[in-house]
Design a protein around this motif. Sequence first.
Motif, short mmCIF file in Angstrom:
data_model
loop_
_atom_site.label_atom_id
_atom_site.label_comp_id
_atom_site.label_asym_id
_atom_site.label_seq_id
_atom_site.Cartn_x
_atom_site.Cartn_y
_atom_site.Cartn_z
N ASP A 102 43.36 58.62 58.86
CA ASP A 102 44.86 59.23 58.40
C ASP A 102 45.75 60.29 58.44
OD1 ASP A 102 44.47 60.52 56.07
OD2 ASP A 102 45.07 58.91 54.74
N HIS A 103 46.48 60.82 58.17
CA HIS A 103 46.88 62.33 58.58
C HIS A 103 46.60 63.41 57.13
CE1 HIS A 103 50.56 60.47 56.21
NE2 HIS A 103 50.61 61.63 55.99
N TYR A 104 45.63 62.88 56.36
CA TYR A 104 45.00 63.79 55.87
C TYR A 104 43.42 63.80 55.93
CZ TYR A 104 49.37 62.85 53.38
OH TYR A 104 50.07 62.84 52.73
N GLY A 105 43.00 62.80 57.26
CA GLY A 105 41.58 63.34 57.62
C GLY A 105 40.80 61.90 56.13
N ARG A 106 41.62 61.81 55.75
CA ARG A 106 40.41 60.11 55.35
C ARG A 106 40.49 58.98 56.05
NH1 ARG A 106 45.09 58.92 50.66
NH2 ARG A 106 46.51 58.87 52.53
N THR A 107 38.87 58.23 56.03
CA THR A 107 38.72 56.95 56.83
C THR A 107 39.56 56.21 56.45
OG1 THR A 107 36.51 57.29 57.26
CG2 THR A 107 37.00 55.24 57.22
N VAL A 108 40.71 55.08 56.89
CA VAL A 108 40.92 54.30 56.61
C VAL A 108 40.08 52.97 57.09
CG1 VAL A 108 43.36 52.73 57.11
CG2 VAL A 108 43.79 55.21 57.40
N ALA A 109 40.05 52.53 56.05
CA ALA A 109 39.21 51.01 56.26
C ALA A 109 39.60 49.95 55.59
CB ALA A 109 37.77 52.03 55.98
N ASP A 110 38.75 48.60 56.02
CA ASP A 110 38.53 47.54 54.90
C ASP A 110 37.34 47.61 54.32
OD1 ASP A 110 40.57 46.07 55.99
OD2 ASP A 110 39.59 44.62 56.89
N LEU A 111 37.03 47.26 53.04
CA LEU A 111 36.12 47.21 51.94
C LEU A 111 35.46 45.97 51.36
CD1 LEU A 111 37.68 50.49 49.74
CD2 LEU A 111 35.47 50.52 51.93
N PHE A 112 34.18 45.99 51.27
CA PHE A 112 34.06 45.20 51.13
C PHE A 112 32.58 45.27 49.82
CE2 PHE A 112 35.25 44.12 54.66
CZ PHE A 112 35.91 42.78 55.09
N VAL A 113 32.35 44.72 48.66
CA VAL A 113 31.56 44.88 47.93
C VAL A 113 30.71 43.10 47.93
CG1 VAL A 113 31.02 44.47 45.45
CG2 VAL A 113 32.72 46.03 46.32
N ILE A 114 29.37 43.14 47.49
CA ILE A 114 28.77 41.82 47.66
C ILE A 114 28.04 41.82 46.32
CG2 ILE A 114 27.10 40.45 48.23
CD1 ILE A 114 27.04 41.88 50.90
N HIS A 122 36.48 41.26 49.69
CA HIS A 122 37.28 41.69 50.34
C HIS A 122 38.06 42.61 49.12
CE1 HIS A 122 40.11 42.19 53.18
NE2 HIS A 122 39.68 42.95 53.60
N LEU A 123 37.86 43.67 49.03
CA LEU A 123 38.54 44.54 48.33
C LEU A 123 40.28 44.86 48.41
CD1 LEU A 123 36.24 47.66 47.36
CD2 LEU A 123 36.24 45.02 45.79
N ASN A 124 40.46 44.84 49.55
CA ASN A 124 41.73 45.04 50.34
C ASN A 124 43.10 44.14 49.66
OD1 ASN A 124 39.60 46.83 51.74
ND2 ASN A 124 41.73 47.54 52.70
N SER A 125 42.05 42.93 50.76
CA SER A 125 43.15 41.59 50.16
C SER A 125 43.33 41.28 48.49
CB SER A 125 42.83 40.39 50.83
OG SER A 125 41.51 40.28 50.90
N GLN A 126 41.56 41.45 47.62
CA GLN A 126 41.97 41.21 46.14
C GLN A 126 42.84 41.55 45.29
OE1 GLN A 126 39.31 38.28 45.13
NE2 GLN A 126 41.06 39.31 43.46
N MET A 127 42.52 43.55 45.54
CA MET A 127 43.70 44.27 44.95
C MET A 127 45.03 43.86 45.10
SD MET A 127 41.94 46.10 42.86
CE MET A 127 43.24 48.16 42.90
#
Length: 179
Positions: A102-114, A122-127
């Motif tokens: 993104d424009h702040y230099g952060r990595t935009v991502a999909d995230l998972f925890v097992i 799937h943290l994105n949709s769970q939140m």
Amino acid sequence: MPAVIVIGLVAISPKLFSKQINAAIDAAAGGQNTEWYQVVEGSIYDGDTLRVERGGQELKIRFCGTDSPEIEQLSGIEARDHLRSLVAQGDGSIGVVPIEKDHYGRTVADLFVIRPDGSEIHLNSQMVMDGMAYHYEKYSGSCPQPDVLVRAEEIAKNQSAGVWGNPGAEKPWNYRQKR
């Protein structure tokens, strides 16, 4: 009677959502683009940002397609704490599917925890489904499974979960414009 899948704090019928959420998990959690990191202790600032590290490399991660209340907003601390509780269900490892910077230099991502039982969050949709983040439609076009976020938000709205239980809740992107 069909089995019920419990994802985070919300129980859903498999025919309503499992196909989409499983597609998101399959597309990312075991995919070639998934990179496994450790969550940096104390780095979950809010409900849609955290830091991870691996081999001395540290990344600041922004969740793709979601936007949680700012920490100063109503439900902001609750969203942060909810994300912490979801991440704590794993062993500290987090699957990162990098999408862009993104424009702040952060990595935009999909995230998972097992989880220890092998199930995945799937943290994105769970939140979003738990009402601790909004689907950020303006920025979800590059997400691998934006339809999963749409469906997760429908579930949260129908259940008046989290932010959807407060009719006066201000969306974080509107709140930031006023600051």
